[in-house]
Scaffold this motif. Structure first.
Motif, PDB file in Angstrom:
ATOM      1  N   ALA A  98      -4.866   6.403  -5.377  1.00  0.00           N
ATOM      2  CA  ALA A  98      -3.931   5.525  -4.939  1.00  0.00           C
ATOM      3  C   ALA A  98      -3.816   3.977  -5.252  1.00  0.00           C
ATOM      4  O   ALA A  98      -3.074   3.303  -5.788  1.00  0.00           O
ATOM      5  CB  ALA A  98      -2.985   5.632  -3.569  1.00  0.00           C
ATOM      6  N   ASN A  99      -5.205   3.400  -5.057  1.00  0.00           N
ATOM      7  CA  ASN A  99      -5.770   1.584  -5.127  1.00  0.00           C
ATOM      8  C   ASN A  99      -5.697   2.260  -7.100  1.00  0.00           C
ATOM      9  O   ASN A  99      -5.735   0.234  -6.735  1.00  0.00           O
ATOM     10  CB  ASN A  99      -6.691   1.345  -4.127  1.00  0.00           C
ATOM     11  CG  ASN A  99      -5.857   1.616  -2.976  1.00  0.00           C
ATOM     12  OD1 ASN A  99      -4.990   0.634  -2.934  1.00  0.00           O
ATOM     13  ND2 ASN A  99      -6.307   2.566  -1.784  1.00  0.00           N
ATOM     14  N   ALA A 126      -8.435  12.981   1.341  1.00  0.00           N
ATOM     15  CA  ALA A 126      -7.541  11.981   1.562  1.00  0.00           C
ATOM     16  C   ALA A 126      -8.496  10.612   1.167  1.00  0.00           C
ATOM     17  O   ALA A 126      -8.028   9.822   0.334  1.00  0.00           O
ATOM     18  CB  ALA A 126      -7.887  11.705   3.499  1.00  0.00           C
ATOM     19  N   LEU A 127     -10.046  10.676   0.657  1.00  0.00           N
ATOM     20  CA  LEU A 127     -10.729   9.794   0.879  1.00  0.00           C
ATOM     21  C   LEU A 127     -10.411   9.649  -1.413  1.00  0.00           C
ATOM     22  O   LEU A 127     -10.282   8.490  -1.330  1.00  0.00           O
ATOM     23  CB  LEU A 127     -11.432  10.040   0.624  1.00  0.00           C
ATOM     24  CG  LEU A 127     -13.273   9.444  -0.442  1.00  0.00           C
ATOM     25  CD1 LEU A 127     -12.996   7.821   0.386  1.00  0.00           C
ATOM     26  CD2 LEU A 127     -14.322   9.827  -0.435  1.00  0.00           C
ATOM     27  N   TRP A 172     -11.706  17.607  -5.674  1.00  0.00           N
ATOM     28  CA  TRP A 172     -11.402  16.567  -5.361  1.00  0.00           C
ATOM     29  C   TRP A 172     -12.548  15.321  -5.274  1.00  0.00           C
ATOM     30  O   TRP A 172     -12.886  14.335  -5.525  1.00  0.00           O
ATOM     31  CB  TRP A 172     -11.443  15.943  -4.019  1.00  0.00           C
ATOM     32  CG  TRP A 172     -11.918  16.245  -2.336  1.00  0.00           C
ATOM     33  CD1 TRP A 172     -12.716  17.438  -1.822  1.00  0.00           C
ATOM     34  CD2 TRP A 172     -13.365  15.662  -2.076  1.00  0.00           C
ATOM     35  NE1 TRP A 172     -13.327  17.181  -1.204  1.00  0.00           N
ATOM     36  CE2 TRP A 172     -14.177  16.121  -1.790  1.00  0.00           C
ATOM     37  CE3 TRP A 172     -14.217  14.384  -2.761  1.00  0.00           C
ATOM     38  CZ2 TRP A 172     -14.996  16.155  -0.446  1.00  0.00           C
ATOM     39  CZ3 TRP A 172     -15.086  13.720  -1.886  1.00  0.00           C
ATOM     40  CH2 TRP A 172     -15.711  14.689  -1.224  1.00  0.00           C
ATOM     41  N   ALA A 207       1.122  -1.234  -0.615  1.00  0.00           N
ATOM     42  CA  ALA A 207       0.288   0.340   0.181  1.00  0.00           C
ATOM     43  C   ALA A 207       1.080   1.169  -0.266  1.00  0.00           C
ATOM     44  O   ALA A 207       1.027   2.256  -0.906  1.00  0.00           O
ATOM     45  CB  ALA A 207      -0.787  -0.170   1.511  1.00  0.00           C
ATOM     46  N   GLU A 221       2.041   1.821  -3.696  1.00  0.00           N
ATOM     47  CA  GLU A 221       1.424   2.504  -4.070  1.00  0.00           C
ATOM     48  C   GLU A 221       0.424   4.400  -4.473  1.00  0.00           C
ATOM     49  O   GLU A 221       0.245   4.952  -5.249  1.00  0.00           O
ATOM     50  CB  GLU A 221      -0.216   1.680  -3.925  1.00  0.00           C
ATOM     51  CG  GLU A 221      -0.767   0.327  -3.880  1.00  0.00           C
ATOM     52  CD  GLU A 221      -0.189  -0.014  -5.980  1.00  0.00           C
ATOM     53  OE1 GLU A 221      -0.447   0.424  -6.670  1.00  0.00           O
ATOM     54  OE2 GLU A 221       1.234  -0.170  -6.441  1.00  0.00           O
ATOM     55  N   PHE A 222       1.208   4.718  -2.154  1.00  0.00           N
ATOM     56  CA  PHE A 222       0.761   6.110  -2.366  1.00  0.00           C
ATOM     57  C   PHE A 222       2.255   6.770  -3.182  1.00  0.00           C
ATOM     58  O   PHE A 222       2.076   7.670  -3.156  1.00  0.00           O
ATOM     59  CB  PHE A 222       0.412   5.900  -1.285  1.00  0.00           C
ATOM     60  CG  PHE A 222      -0.941   6.157  -0.632  1.00  0.00           C
ATOM     61  CD1 PHE A 222      -1.222   4.713  -0.239  1.00  0.00           C
ATOM     62  CD2 PHE A 222      -1.610   7.214  -0.403  1.00  0.00           C
ATOM     63  CE1 PHE A 222      -2.541   4.319   0.475  1.00  0.00           C
ATOM     64  CE2 PHE A 222      -2.867   7.109  -0.025  1.00  0.00           C
ATOM     65  CZ  PHE A 222      -3.683   5.587   0.601  1.00  0.00           C
ATOM     66  N   SER A 255      -7.055   8.230  -1.855  1.00  0.00           N
ATOM     67  CA  SER A 255      -6.591   6.780  -1.616  1.00  0.00           C
ATOM     68  C   SER A 255      -7.473   5.940  -2.180  1.00  0.00           C
ATOM     69  O   SER A 255      -6.733   4.803  -2.658  1.00  0.00           O
ATOM     70  CB  SER A 255      -7.273   6.184  -0.266  1.00  0.00           C
ATOM     71  OG  SER A 255      -6.798   7.243   0.677  1.00  0.00           O
ATOM     72  N   ILE A 256      -8.850   6.341  -3.367  1.00  0.00           N
ATOM     73  CA  ILE A 256      -9.048   5.401  -4.440  1.00  0.00           C
ATOM     74  C   ILE A 256      -8.376   5.953  -5.260  1.00  0.00           C
ATOM     75  O   ILE A 256      -8.224   4.665  -6.343  1.00  0.00           O
ATOM     76  CB  ILE A 256     -10.587   6.039  -4.062  1.00  0.00           C
ATOM     77  CG1 ILE A 256     -11.358   6.096  -2.555  1.00  0.00           C
ATOM     78  CG2 ILE A 256     -10.627   5.254  -5.323  1.00  0.00           C
ATOM     79  CD1 ILE A 256     -12.933   6.350  -3.316  1.00  0.00           C
TER      80      ILE A 256
END
Lengths: 278, 259
Positions: free
Chosen positions: A268-269, A261-262, A176, A15, A18-19, A265-266
């Motif tokens: 990055a994934n 942040a949300l 965002w 993880a 990925e970030f 994160s999505i």
């Protein structure tokens, strides 16, 4: 050109990695921010090619809408037009920027499919492209804002630095949301309609066409919990010479932090997969 | 006089190179159903079983590929349709992320995979050249510097000021080709030898591509045309079902194809 001369792509390494890669994408897009601007500029130029007024054509129709709604609804709501028309004008212009960036965000990656499948361009470049495009359109619509503020005399009392701060908060938050809907819309093709329904509903639920002080005290949650209201209020109120409530800033700052942040994160994934969604 | 030490030949470190290590690429293929959120939710609510990757079928496009190329290498890729040639080119361009292993490329990459990349039919020829150049990594000024040369090569003259949608298919191809080949690259990736337009233009296009190939340090060309590969490549690799053969000399192309 240095960025393009070394390329390293590797498989998943957890993880954190990925970030890191997502941040690298973000950084690469900022290093070539002029490309995003060029793409956005090209979009605006080519969209309004053939119309003499360019995006001002939309400005003109927006102006007519402001006039129509301002005069008629001002009468219906029994609000003096020198108060109602500026309110509606600023509302329509800035709310249009909010919904425009979100609605067009749905196409951010979908439209860039061709480019993404054969170049190493950062994905964020296309997010900025959508945001810049909205800002370029807003630049044109500011004509309405200027005309209204001058004509009704609000330009003397308007607090421009605070309005600019509000605009920054608006763009950061809309950014965002635009990224988030871009990713989800690339994966699920039935999302854009849903997003449009939400923004349409928001236009009714948010004080764009009606004054917030007309709402009874017990319904104030519609304002307090409505992110669109806070986004709008942060820009509109200072231009009308009114103060902005402290909790509006808290709300917007919190929303920006949690939202980015949300969305990040999505991002990055899903970053590896976005090109395959298209 | 030839340089005696290899170091003199390498003017600017690091040298142009491509390096793939245990490269594996899996492809989720999303069907129509998998692209609908409504259908996903319906599946969950009716208790249906979701596929391992959310209704998408995974296809392994490339598995465990190792490849080392250095300046001067002209690699031909052969293999049937769907053997992974284009996927490999896209991975080398940086568009596809490996699922396992790594891809490392030193040098500026130009991928001529799809000529119509970034072509906007409603914009003029000039605007399209500008857009394409910007995407390829040129600055606005660099694009302007090359504009005359690109315009002249395309042979479209006054038509460049008109929207691309008014062009014939041949004219569109000319424009796309002229814009796409106006870049300088260390690593040139090509999916089939792209020669477009009428007979005259094809000759010009051919010459221009050759020049581009000569300038580039590395060429990777996927093609079904054996003669073409013999002409431009000095090495060859065969892909089959995502598995690559060893890189061999172009002289052994027949043996490779027979194997």
């Amino acid at each position: 050109m240095e960025a393009a001369t070394h390329m390293l792509r590797t498989g998943r390494r957890g993880a954190l990695f990925e970030f890191q890669m997502a941040f690298r994408d973000l950084r690469a897009s900022l290093e070539r921010i002029d490309l995003a601007w060029s793409l956005a500029w090209h979009d605006v130029v080519s969209r309004y090619r053939g119309s003499i007024l360019g995006p001002l054509w939309i400005t003109l129709s927006m102006g007519l809408m402001v006039l129509g709604i301002g005069l008629l609804w001002g009468e219906l709501f029994r609000v003096p037009i020198q108060q109602f028309i500026p309110f509606v004008a600023l509302g329509i212009v800035f709310f249009g920027t909010v919904t425009g960036t979100i609605n067009e965000g749905c196409d951010t990656f979908v439209h860039a499919g061709g480019m993404l499948s054969q170049t190493a361009l950062p994905l964020f470049t296309f997010v900025w492209r959508t945001v810049f495009r909205s800002l370029i359109n807003l630049g044109h619509h500011l004509v309405i804002v200027a005309v209204v503020l001058v004509y009704f005399g609000y330009w003397r009392t308007a607090n421009y630095p605070v309005a600019a701060l509000g605009l920054v908060l608006l763009v950061v938050n809309v950014g965002w949301i635009s990224l988030l809907v871009a990713i989800i819309s690339a994966r699920f093709r039935d999302i854009p309609q849903a997003v449009q329904s939400v923004t349409q509903a928001a236009a009714i639920m948010t004080p764009v066409f009606w004054l917030p002080d007309r709402i009874p005290e017990r319904y104030h949650l519609i304002l307090d919990l409505n992110p669109f209201y806070h986004l709008l209020e942060a820009v509109r109120a200072p231009l009308l010479g009114q103060g902005v409530a402290e909790h509006t800033y808290l709300f917007l700052a919190g929303m920006a932090a949690a939202g980015w942040a949300l969305a990040f994160s999505i991002f990055a994934n899903t970053r590896r997969r976005i090109v395959h969604y298209l | 006089m030839k340089p005696t030490s290899p170091k003199i030949g390498l003017m600017k470190p690091p040298p142009v190179s491509i390096s793939c290590r245990d490269l594996t690429l899996r492809f989720p293929v999303y069907g129509v159903d998998a692209k609908s959120l409504k259908k996903h939710l319906a599946k969950i609510t009716v208790g249906g079983k979701l596929g391992r990757s959310h209704g998408a079928t995974e296809v392994t496009a490339i598995s465990g590929l190792n490849l080392e190329l250095k300046a001067g290498d002209r690699l031909g890729l052969v293999g049937h349709n769907g053997s992974g040639k284009t996927t490999l080119l896209r991975a080398l361009s940086g568009a596809y992320e490996p699922d396992e292993g790594s891809v490392e490329v030193q040098g500026h990459i130009a991928a001529l995979l799809d000529l119509n990349l970034g072509i906007d039919p409603s914009a003029t020829g000039y605007d399209n050249i500008r857009l394409r150049g910007r995407i390829a990594g040129l600055s606005s000024r660099q694009v302007d510097e090359r504009m005359d040369e690109i315009a002249e090569f395309s042979g479209l003259g006054p038509f460049l000021a008109m929207p691309v949608k008014t062009y014939s298919a041949g004219m569109q191809a000319r424009l796309a080709f002229a814009a796409a080949t106006a870049v300088e690259a260390d690593v040139l990736l090509m999916d089939e030898w792209i020669a477009v337009g009428d007979a005259d233009f094809q000759k010009l296009a051919h010459k221009r591509l050759l020049k581009l190939v000569e300038r580039a340090g590395i060429l990777v060309l996927a093609s079904h045309d054996v003669e073409l590969l013999r002409l431009y490549c000095n090495k060859v690799m065969r892909m089959e079902g995502g598995v690559a053969s060893a890189v061999t000399d172009i002289k052994k192309l027949d043996e490779l194809l027979a194997a």
